[in-house]
Motif scaffolding. Structure first.
Motif, PDB file in Angstrom:
ATOM      1  N   LYS A  88       2.381   3.959  -4.044  1.00 27.65           N
ATOM      2  CA  LYS A  88       2.445   5.398  -4.305  1.00 27.65           C
ATOM      3  C   LYS A  88       3.526   5.731  -5.336  1.00 27.65           C
ATOM      4  CE  LYS A  88       0.864   6.787   0.322  1.00 27.65           C
ATOM      5  NZ  LYS A  88      -0.409   7.378  -0.120  1.00 27.65           N
ATOM      6  N   LEU A 123       0.836  -1.204   0.000  1.00 25.06           N
ATOM      7  CA  LEU A 123       0.000   0.000   0.000  1.00 25.06           C
ATOM      8  C   LEU A 123       0.872   1.257   0.000  1.00 25.06           C
ATOM      9  CD1 LEU A 123      -2.814  -1.001   2.514  1.00 25.06           C
ATOM     10  CD2 LEU A 123      -3.143  -0.348   0.120  1.00 25.06           C
ATOM     11  N   ARG A 124       1.993   1.198   0.710  1.00 19.84           N
ATOM     12  CA  ARG A 124       2.919   2.332   0.709  1.00 19.84           C
ATOM     13  C   ARG A 124       3.715   2.379  -0.599  1.00 19.84           C
ATOM     14  NH1 ARG A 124       3.898   4.752   5.567  1.00 19.84           N
ATOM     15  NH2 ARG A 124       5.994   5.352   4.876  1.00 19.84           N
ATOM     16  N   THR A 178       1.730  -2.647  -6.707  1.00 26.89           N
ATOM     17  CA  THR A 178       0.325  -2.615  -7.123  1.00 26.89           C
ATOM     18  C   THR A 178      -0.142  -3.996  -7.557  1.00 26.89           C
ATOM     19  OG1 THR A 178       0.702  -0.352  -7.891  1.00 26.89           O
ATOM     20  CG2 THR A 178      -1.339  -1.403  -8.574  1.00 26.89           C
ATOM     21  N   ALA A 226      -4.503   4.546  -3.077  1.00 23.34           N
ATOM     22  CA  ALA A 226      -3.077   4.310  -2.838  1.00 23.34           C
ATOM     23  C   ALA A 226      -2.177   5.163  -3.727  1.00 23.34           C
ATOM     24  CB  ALA A 226      -2.750   2.832  -3.073  1.00 23.34           C
TER      25      ALA A 226
END
Length: 336
Positions: A32, A28-29, A82, A328
Motif C-alpha cells: 500500500k 500485501l500490507r 510489491t 493491494a
C-alpha cells in the motif's frame, strides 16, 4: 533455480511455506505504501516481464545454463514489498500451470527466489545508492544488487538442504559449487537487470521505484538563472503508468521474448540441476503432480510450441499480478 518436489523433508517444506505465507501477508500490507491507482498496473507488467525472461536460459559454463531470478529487478522497479508479490505470482503460475517448481517446494521457492533475492537485492541497492546517484549510479547499483542476490539465494538453498535435504551432502562442496555457478549466472542477471532499469529510467524515470528521491534532476540553465526539472516532470508533466506508448512497448517486448526469443533458449541444465547431478542429490527430485498437463515443461509435454505456452503464461501472470497490485494499492486519493 526452481526447486522440485522431493528435495526437502516435510519439516523444512512446511517451515518454508509458513515463512513464505507470513512474508506475503506482510508484503500485501506494505505494498500500500508503494502502489496507487497510477502505479498499480506496473505490478502486472513487471511480473509478466520476469515470467518471460525466466524462460530464456542462457549458457554460462561447462554445459550449464542459467536464467533470471528477478527479485532485485522487481524490487527496484516496483518496491520490495510489491517485488515479493510479483515473484510470488510468477512462481505460482509456473508451479500450477507449467510444472516448473514443485508444489510441496512452493514455499521454499518463494522464500529463495522471492524473499531472499528481494531482501538482498534491495538492501544492496540502497547501500550502493547512498554513494552513487543519478541514472548512471542507479543503473550501477541495480547491476551490483542483482549480481549479489543470485549467489545469496543459492547459498540459502545450500543451507536449507543441509538442514533438511533428503540426501546427505558435503556442505562445503555443495556451497562452493552452488556459489560458483550462480556467480556466473548472477553476471547474466546483472546485465539483464541493469539494461532493463536503464531503459525504463531513460523513458519513464518516474516509474522506477528505486529512483525516487535519488536521481539527479535535469538542470536547465537560462540567461536569468538556473531552473531545475525533476525526473518525474522531465518524463511527463502528468506521468501515468497508463501511458499507451510505454504500456504497449513494454507488453510488446514481453510477448516477443516469451513468444519468439524463447525458442532460442539454452537447453542445458540450469545451475541447480547441474550441481545436483554433480553432487548426487538430483535423483531425489520427484514427479510433479501436474507433470502430465498440456502446458507442463512450457508446452513440451502437450506438444504446444514453447512460444505459445510462453504467451499463455505471460497473459496469466499479467492478469493475476495486475489484479493483485490493484487490490493491494493505496486507496488514499491524496497521495502524490
Amino acid at each position: 533455480m526452481h526447486v522440485p518436489d522431493g528435495f526437502f523433508n516435510a519439516a523444512v517444506s512446511i517451515s518454508a511455506g509458513a515463512v513464505a505465507a507470513a512474508g506475503v501477508a506482510v508484503c500485501l500490507r506494505g505494498a500500500k505504501r508503494e502502489l496507487d491507482d497510477r502505479t498499480a498496473p506496473m505490478a502486472g507488467l513487471v511480473a509478466a516481464f520476469i515470467f518471460a525472461v525466466q524462460m530464456l536460459n542462457f549458457p554460462v559454463a561447462g554445459g550449464t545454463s542459467g536464467h533470471l531470478l528477478g527479485g532485485a529487478l522487481a524490487a527496484i522497479l516496483v518496491g520490495p514489498y510489491t517485488g515479493v508479490l510479483c515473484m510470488t505470482v510468477v512462481l505460482l503460475v509456473q508451479a500450477l500451470f507449467f510444472a516448473d517448481g514443485g508444489l510441496t517446494a512452493l514455499g521454499v521457492n518463494i522464500f529463495l527466489m522471492g524473499i531472499v533475492t528481494v531482501l538482498v537485492g534491495w538492501g544492496v541497492f540502497k547501500l550502493v545508492t547512498r554513494f552513487a546517484t543519478g541514472r548512471g549510479g542507479i543503473t550501477a547499483a541495480a547491476f551490483v544488487a542483482s549480481l549479489l542476490s543470485v549467489p545469496a539465494s543459492a547459498l540459502a538453498f545450500t543451507a536449507l538442504f543441509w538442514i533438511g535435504g533428503t540426501a546427505p551432502i558435503d556442505l562445503a562442496a555443495v556451497a562452493v559449487a552452488m556459489g560458483g555457478v550462480h556467480v556466473l549466472i548472477g553476471i547474466g542477471e546483472a546485465l539483464i537487470t541493469a539494461l532493463t532499469v536503464g531503459a525504463v529510467l531513460a523513458v519513464r524515470p518516474d516509474l522506477v521505484y528505486g529512483a525516487r528521491g535519488i536521481a539527479r534532476p535535469l538542470e536547465l540553465r537560462g540567461a536569468d538563472g538556473t531552473s531545475t526539472v525533476t525526473p518525474q516532470e522531465q518524463a511527463d508533466p502528468a506521468p501515468s503508468v497508463g501511458s499507451r506508448p510505454f504500456v504497449f512497448g513494454a507488453l510488446g517486448l514481453t510477448l516477443l521474448l516469451a513468444g519468439v526469443v524463447s525458442f532460442f533458449a539454452s537447453g542445458d541444465p540450469d545451475g541447480l540441476e547441474a550441481v545436483g547431478e554433480e553432487q548426487g542429490f538430483l535423483s531425489q527430485a520427484g514427479d510433479h503432480l501436474f507433470g502430465t498437463w498440456s502446458l507442463a515443461d512450457y508446452g513440451d509435454v502437450g506438444g504446444i510450441p514453447v512460444g505459445i505456452a510462453g504467451i499463455i503464461g505471460v497473459g496469466l501472470t499479467l492478469l493475476v499480478a495486475g489484479a493483485l497490485g490493484y487490490a493491494a494499492r493505496s486507496k488514499d486519493k491524496t497521495r502524490v
